[in-house]
Scaffold this motif. Sequence first.
Motif, short mmCIF file in Angstrom:
data_model
loop_
_atom_site.label_atom_id
_atom_site.label_comp_id
_atom_site.label_asym_id
_atom_site.label_seq_id
_atom_site.Cartn_x
_atom_site.Cartn_y
_atom_site.Cartn_z
N LYS A 1 30.27 -90.41 -44.04
CA LYS A 1 31.14 -90.49 -43.03
C LYS A 1 32.23 -89.25 -43.13
N LEU A 2 32.55 -89.09 -44.20
CA LEU A 2 33.41 -87.76 -44.36
C LEU A 2 32.79 -86.66 -43.76
N ILE A 35 33.54 -86.40 -40.22
CA ILE A 35 34.90 -86.10 -39.96
C ILE A 35 35.23 -84.69 -39.99
N HIS A 50 38.80 -96.76 -49.10
CA HIS A 50 37.43 -96.69 -48.27
C HIS A 50 37.59 -97.66 -46.84
N LEU A 85 37.40 -95.94 -43.66
CA LEU A 85 36.30 -95.38 -43.04
C LEU A 85 35.42 -96.30 -42.47
N GLN A 86 35.86 -97.55 -42.11
CA GLN A 86 35.00 -98.56 -41.63
C GLN A 86 34.93 -98.34 -39.96
N GLN A 145 30.08 -93.44 -47.96
CA GLN A 145 31.54 -93.05 -47.33
C GLN A 145 31.55 -91.21 -47.13
N LEU A 204 43.02 -90.64 -47.81
CA LEU A 204 41.78 -91.50 -48.19
C LEU A 204 41.98 -91.46 -49.74
#
Length: 946
Positions: A666-667, A670, A636, A639-640, A663, A580
Motif C-alpha cells: 500500500k505504501l 502512495i 497500520h 492504511l485500511q 502494508q 504512520l
Amino acid sequence: MIELNKKEGILQNIDSDKDIPCWLQGLIPEAKAYGIFLLWRKIFSPCFYLLPLEENAERVYEDLKAFLPEGVFLLPVRENTTKGNLYQFLHKIKEKKIIILVSSVKAAIQLVPPLDIIDSHKILIRKNMQMKRERLIKWLIENDYHPSPLVEEKGDYAVRGGIVDFFCPTSYNPVRVEFFADRIESIREFNPSNQLSVRQLREFVLSPSSDLKLLPEDRLKPIIQIIPEYFSLILDEPFEIERKMGINEWNKNKEVLIKKVKFYTSSLPQITEWMKPKKIVSLNCSPLSFYRGELDLISKDMKNWQRKGYKVTIITPTLEQARRLQELFQERKLEFIIKASFNDRSLNDTLTITIGDIERGFILEETRDVIVSDADIFRRYRYKKRKKATPFEEKIKSWEELKEGDYVVHIDYGIGKFKGLVSLKIMNRWGDYFRVDYKGSDRLYVPFNQMDRLHKYVGDSDSPPPIYSLEGAGWELTKKRVRKATRELALSLLELYSIRKTKPGYSFSPDNVWQLQFEASFPYEETQDQLIATKQVKRDMENPAPMDRLICGDSGYGKTEIAIRAGFKAVMDGKQVAVLVPTTILAEQHLRTFSERMSDYPIRIEMLSRFQRPKKQKEIIQHLKEGKVDIVIGTHRLLQNDIRFKDLGLVVIDEEHRFGVAQKKKLKEIRKTVDVLTLSATPIPRSLYMALTGIYELSTIFSPPQERQEIEVEVSPYSDKIVKEAVLRELLRKGQVFYLYNRIKDIQKVADRLRKMFPKAKIAVAHGQMNSSSLERTIIDFVKGKYDILVCTSIIESGIDMPNVNTLIVENSEQFGLADLYQLRGRVGRREKKGYAYFLFSPERVITEEAKKRLQIIRQFKGAGAGFKIAMEDLQIRGAGNLLGKEQHGHIASVGFTLYSQLLSEEIKKLKGERVKPSFPIHIELDVEARIPQFFVPDKKQRMQL
C-alpha cells in the motif's frame, strides 16, 4: 569593545581603594553574570567569584561566556574535579593571565599544592623552540604516559617519525607536536575520533598523566588560601557562603576570605556580622517574563523600551537562530543588527542580536540595559557546546575495515582472502602491499595506490563465496552476467521512479513567517546534521516531483523534529499529513510531541488506531474526508480501505521495517503521487540499498543530542546476580528499569520472580494483548514514576522517550533480530544520565551462529552512526541476496554486495541518461621509493590508514 557610558556611572563611582570592600545589593540571579562582567571591566584584574552552591556557580559560568570578550580566560572550579583540571587552573593562576575563576564553596575548599611547586611538575613547549624529540618522549614516559599506536584516550602518547602525539589529562583534545630536526615546527590540537587537526597552538603546558605526582601530601592547602593577592575576590550571598561552608571550614578560612574580599553581591539586602562594606550600591534589577512565543507581545515591550532609551540586546546561541529572529522582528517593524559577540555592540546600537547563551534575561536600570535570552522568547533549554560532527564517510568506515581472513573483492581479479599488509622489495625499491590469496597458490599483491580497487566482501553468510583463480576469464564472465542482471533489475526499480517523474506531485510554497517562528521555537539546539536534513526535505517538498526521502539517524537524534517541521510546512499550504507508526504507544507519544510543538497554532491533530472506540474512529475518518483534521497519527489502521483524505500532501513513515508485506504494498502505491518521508534508526537493507543506489534520497543524522553519553552494553548468560546488581544500581539513583521478556504466556511469572527479588520495588506489566485503556494507563503511570520496573514485551521497542528509564534488561536476547536489539538499546540513555543495556541469553539453550554474531555486533557498535553500521552488518549476517529478492541472490553472492551495488548504480544512471565515468586502472610508476617505513610508524593498521 563596548565602552562604559555615562549611565553606568554608578559603577564608575567605586574607588578601588577607598570604597573596597563594596557591596552590590539587588543583583538578581539572572543578572549576576552581567554584574560580574561589569565589575571585571571596571577593575580590569583577575577575579575569583565565589558562590554558595555548585548550581549557582555553573549558571554564572555558562552565562559569563556570552558577555566576556575573546582573550579572557574563564575557568570553572568544580566540585570533585579531576586533579588534571585543577592543575590546569593552578597553572593559569601562575601565568598571571587575564582570568576569571568561578567556584562554589565546596569546590573552593578542595586541597591543592601551593603555587611555588607548580613549576617542577610541568613542561612548557612553544612553536619554534629548540628541543630534541627524545627529550619530550623521555618526559612523557617518566610522567606516566603510555605508548599507543593511536592517541585516543587521556594519558596516551604515540610517535611517528618527527611527530609526537599525546593526550594530556588537562586538555579537551589531544595535541600533535611536529619536529623538524631539533626544533618544534608546529603544535596542533586534533580530533581523537578522526585524527584530523582542529586548531594551531602557539604553546602548550604539558602536565603529568598521573595525579599522584601532582599533589605532595605535606603541602596541600584549600584553593581559596592559595589565590594570590592581585586577584579580586568577590563573594556572592555572603550569609549563604558562611552557612554552606560549615563551622569548621569557616573557622579555618574566615580570616583569609575577609582579608582578600573586594566585593560582595546579593539579591537581597541581607548582611552578616563579619561583612564590613565601605560602600553599598543598590541596583534596580528585574527579571523578564516568559513570552512563550508571543512575538507580538514582546515586540510591543521592545518598542516601549526603545522609546524610554533602553538598549535591547537579544542573546541567542546560533547564527541561524539570530537570522530567524531578525526576520521575525522585521515583520513587526523592529530592525535588529546581528553582531558576532556581545562586545561587538557599539554605543549607537539600540537593537542588537548577539551570539551567545544565557539562561534568562533581565532589565538593569542603572545601565539602561534590557538583556533578552532566547529562552525568554521561546522557553527553550540551555544550549551546550557540541563536538563537531565527524563526516559521514568517517562514521561508516569501520564496517568496511579489512581484517586478516576477510573475503575481499578486487574489481579486476575477483574474490580472494585478505592476508594483511606486507613489505616487498621489487625492482630494488621497497613498497607496502595488501596480500590477497586466490585459488590454489595464486597470490595477488595490491600496492597502496590501487587500494580503491579492493573492498570487503558482503554477501551470503550461509556459505563461503567462490574463490577465483588469477588465470582464465571466469571473473570477467561473472561480471558480464551480473551486469546484465543488474540492467534488468534497474529497469524494474526505475518503473516507480519514472511514474513519480511523469506524474508531478504538489509543489509546496517557500517558508512563510509562521514557519520561521515555529522553527525558532524548537526548545533544543539543532545539530548541523538536522539543519542539513531539514533543508533537503524542504527542497524536495518545494520540487514538483513527489518526495521519497529516507532519514537515517540513531534513536533520539532528532528525526521526529524534522518530520514535525515538514508536517507544519504541509499544513501551512492547506495540505493534510499522515504519520504512520508501528505501535499504538509510539502513536500516542508522537501525538503528544506534535501537539506540544504546534500548540500555539490553529492545527488539529488526531490519533487513529484499532484500540479506539468505533464511534471515535468513525468520527476521525469522516473529518479526514472533510479536511477538518490537519495531521493524523496512527498505526497500520491508516492504511485500511475506508480511509480517505480530502487533500493528502505528506506521509511520514516511522520505522518502515516494522510493517508487513501488505502494508508495504500500500505504501508503494502512495509513493507514486504523494510526498513521503521515511524515518529509521536501522533502515531495512532494502530501503538502505535503494537509497545507496539512488532510487530514494538519503539524509543522515549522526550528531548526538546534547549531553548524550554512550550506552554501556553487557552481553552475558542470564544470572540472578547480574539482574540484582543492575536493578539495584538504577533504583539507588532514583531511576526506572525496563525488564523485557517477550513471551506473554509466561510474563506474569517473570514479574512474580522479580517481586521476590525486589520486595520494595513497585512492578508493573505491559504487553500488546492488554486492552488499550489498561495498557495506556500502565504506561502513563510508569512515566509518572508510580512504578520502578516495567516488565514488558517488545512493545517498548519503537520511539518511546522515557528519560528516567536508564537500565534495560532483555531476557532471551538471542531470539531478537539485530535491528530489534539496536532499537531496544536506544530506549535508555536518552538524556544526560548514563544508560545501561543488558542482553542476557539462556545458558541452557544452544545459540545459533547467527544469534552469536548479532549479540557480538550489538556490543561492538556504539556511538554516533551505529545504526547505519548495524544495518550493513545485518546485510552480512542475513545475506544481501535474500533481502533484495531471490532472483538476485546468486548474483550478489558471486560478486559481493558492494560491487553489485556499484554495477546496479551505473545501470540506473545510464537509464536516467546520466554520464557514467569508466573505471580505468591508471598507474604512474616513478623511480622513487614512496612509502611510510616501519620504523617511522611501527603499527601496521595505522600505516595502512595513513
